[in-house]
Design a protein around this motif. Sequence first.
Motif, PDB file in Angstrom:
ATOM      1  N   VAL A 260      48.843  70.195  11.102  1.00  0.00           N
ATOM      2  CA  VAL A 260      49.188  68.792  10.847  1.00  0.00           C
ATOM      3  C   VAL A 260      49.242  67.972  12.143  1.00  0.00           C
ATOM      4  O   VAL A 260      48.702  66.846  12.189  1.00  0.00           O
ATOM      5  N   PRO A 261      49.861  68.461  13.237  1.00  0.00           N
ATOM      6  CA  PRO A 261      49.897  67.643  14.462  1.00  0.00           C
ATOM      7  C   PRO A 261      48.514  67.330  15.029  1.00  0.00           C
ATOM      8  O   PRO A 261      48.356  66.373  15.783  1.00  0.00           O
ATOM      9  N   LYS A 262      47.507  68.116  14.652  1.00  0.00           N
ATOM     10  CA  LYS A 262      46.163  67.884  15.160  1.00  0.00           C
ATOM     11  C   LYS A 262      45.360  66.939  14.279  1.00  0.00           C
ATOM     12  O   LYS A 262      44.207  66.630  14.596  1.00  0.00           O
ATOM     13  N   ARG A 300      57.354  67.222   3.803  1.00  0.00           N
ATOM     14  CA  ARG A 300      57.355  67.965   5.054  1.00  0.00           C
ATOM     15  C   ARG A 300      56.132  67.605   5.894  1.00  0.00           C
ATOM     16  O   ARG A 300      56.218  67.487   7.124  1.00  0.00           O
ATOM     17  N   ILE A 301      54.963  67.424   5.248  1.00  0.00           N
ATOM     18  CA  ILE A 301      53.757  67.039   5.983  1.00  0.00           C
ATOM     19  C   ILE A 301      53.958  65.680   6.639  1.00  0.00           C
ATOM     20  O   ILE A 301      53.593  65.470   7.808  1.00  0.00           O
ATOM     21  N   ARG A 302      54.583  64.732   5.923  1.00  0.00           N
ATOM     22  CA  ARG A 302      54.826  63.407   6.508  1.00  0.00           C
ATOM     23  C   ARG A 302      55.799  63.507   7.680  1.00  0.00           C
ATOM     24  O   ARG A 302      55.625  62.851   8.717  1.00  0.00           O
ATOM     25  N   GLU A 307      56.720  63.206  13.502  1.00  0.00           N
ATOM     26  CA  GLU A 307      57.229  63.784  14.739  1.00  0.00           C
ATOM     27  C   GLU A 307      56.154  63.819  15.829  1.00  0.00           C
ATOM     28  O   GLU A 307      56.465  63.691  17.015  1.00  0.00           O
ATOM     29  N   HIS A 308      54.894  63.959  15.436  1.00  0.00           N
ATOM     30  CA  HIS A 308      53.812  64.095  16.423  1.00  0.00           C
ATOM     31  C   HIS A 308      52.948  62.837  16.487  1.00  0.00           C
ATOM     32  O   HIS A 308      51.859  62.864  17.083  1.00  0.00           O
ATOM     33  N   GLY A 309      53.425  61.754  15.905  1.00  0.00           N
ATOM     34  CA  GLY A 309      52.721  60.488  16.025  1.00  0.00           C
ATOM     35  C   GLY A 309      51.400  60.416  15.302  1.00  0.00           C
ATOM     36  O   GLY A 309      50.498  59.657  15.718  1.00  0.00           O
ATOM     37  N   VAL A 310      51.234  61.160  14.207  1.00  0.00           N
ATOM     38  CA  VAL A 310      50.005  61.099  13.413  1.00  0.00           C
ATOM     39  C   VAL A 310      50.079  59.868  12.512  1.00  0.00           C
ATOM     40  O   VAL A 310      51.073  59.674  11.812  1.00  0.00           O
ATOM     41  N   ARG A 351      44.278  53.232  17.279  1.00  0.00           N
ATOM     42  CA  ARG A 351      44.403  53.931  18.555  1.00  0.00           C
ATOM     43  C   ARG A 351      44.026  53.003  19.713  1.00  0.00           C
ATOM     44  O   ARG A 351      44.701  52.983  20.760  1.00  0.00           O
ATOM     45  N   SER A 352      42.970  52.263  19.511  1.00  0.00           N
ATOM     46  CA  SER A 352      42.541  51.338  20.559  1.00  0.00           C
ATOM     47  C   SER A 352      43.595  50.274  20.820  1.00  0.00           C
ATOM     48  O   SER A 352      43.877  49.914  21.976  1.00  0.00           O
ATOM     49  N   TYR A 353      44.218  49.797  19.762  1.00  0.00           N
ATOM     50  CA  TYR A 353      45.269  48.782  19.912  1.00  0.00           C
ATOM     51  C   TYR A 353      46.469  49.382  20.628  1.00  0.00           C
ATOM     52  O   TYR A 353      47.064  48.749  21.519  1.00  0.00           O
ATOM     53  N   ASN A 354      46.863  50.609  20.244  1.00  0.00           N
ATOM     54  CA  ASN A 354      48.034  51.237  20.861  1.00  0.00           C
ATOM     55  C   ASN A 354      47.798  51.551  22.340  1.00  0.00           C
ATOM     56  O   ASN A 354      48.749  51.632  23.126  1.00  0.00           O
ATOM     57  N   SER A 355      46.538  51.719  22.725  1.00  0.00           N
ATOM     58  CA  SER A 355      46.244  51.995  24.129  1.00  0.00           C
ATOM     59  C   SER A 355      46.134  50.725  24.966  1.00  0.00           C
ATOM     60  O   SER A 355      45.850  50.790  26.161  1.00  0.00           O
TER      61      SER A 355
END
Length: 380
Positions: A260-262, A300-302, A307-310, A351-355
Amino acid sequence: MAEDSDLERTEPATPRRIADARSKGNIPRSRELNTFAILMAGGLALLLMGAHFASGMLDLARHGFTFNHASLADPGMMWKGFIDATLASIYLFAPLLLSLMIAVIAAPVVIGGWLFSVEALQPDLGRTNPLNGISRIFSATGLAELLKALAKTALIGGVAIWVLWDKRTEILALAAEPVHGGIPHLADMLLWTFILIAGAMVLIVAMDVPFQLWDYYRRLRMTREEVRQEMKESEGDPQLKARIRSLQRQAARRRMMAEVPKADVIVTNPTHYAVALTYREKEMRAPRVVAKGSYLLAQRIREVGEEHGVPILEAPPLARALYRHAELDQEIPTALFAAVAEVLAYVYQLRSYNSGGGELPQKPKELPVPEGLDFIEDAE
């Protein structure tokens, strides 16, 4: 009551128990069928080849009682004559012996099938136990054997009396016939009388064969506990198998949660289902499902994704379609490519916006999910 029923042999024998019994030489047998087959085979052989046997025996007697002075003076000639007479006798009666041998082999095969087991030849002291013999005598099988013997005696005796009474005139007329004509006539009468009396045994056989089959499978019946124990031995203990399946599911779930974190994105229902997707442009032909679950597992998946920012996207129709039609560790169905492509495009823009670049993307709405792939089982 339950314990008593478990000790009663009420269950039919399983294929494994029948195979074990056959491996020990325990098969259904009918002595009456064997006797009937042997008598009828011998009688029919004599009926068809009686003239051949008679002429052959006459030739053997003529040759055997013919002497000359040379054979009496030379012991070697006497030995040669004995060997010649023996070989001629074997050749003469070979058809009769062959027919009897076929009957001996074929009769047991009819109800028990072909079986060769050396275990049946091993000595068994239990067979010599007088108590076992007495118990067999006073058992249901012993009573059936007694009734069968009485019925056989009455039937064969009745047929013999009827045949003799019917042939009484011919029997008395034999005294007035010449020897050369009376002997063949007597032999013909005896042969037909033998065949009729032996043929009467077909009624006994018709009753004995079904009884032997019923009694054989009755003796092989099993208790419920024996059936359960055999199932455990052949298929494994159900509780142990359930435990193994539970451990396998737990191991698979741990492996799934580790992916999931990946993931690139988690698509939710939002509460009933959650499907984690990943896509590697140079490694995969299409996005792949790395985790999916419903209710507690979806929650649990959510949680792991948060926790890992997915990125987590609420898209109920797509989540339901992916959950039902996409297999774990497999590529998504072709029909969902367009919808998932919009989701991944949103994720890459996010992702581009967050960067620190670009504008905040708008969450995709009205994703193109075919109606046939969407399903609704529970209200949101």
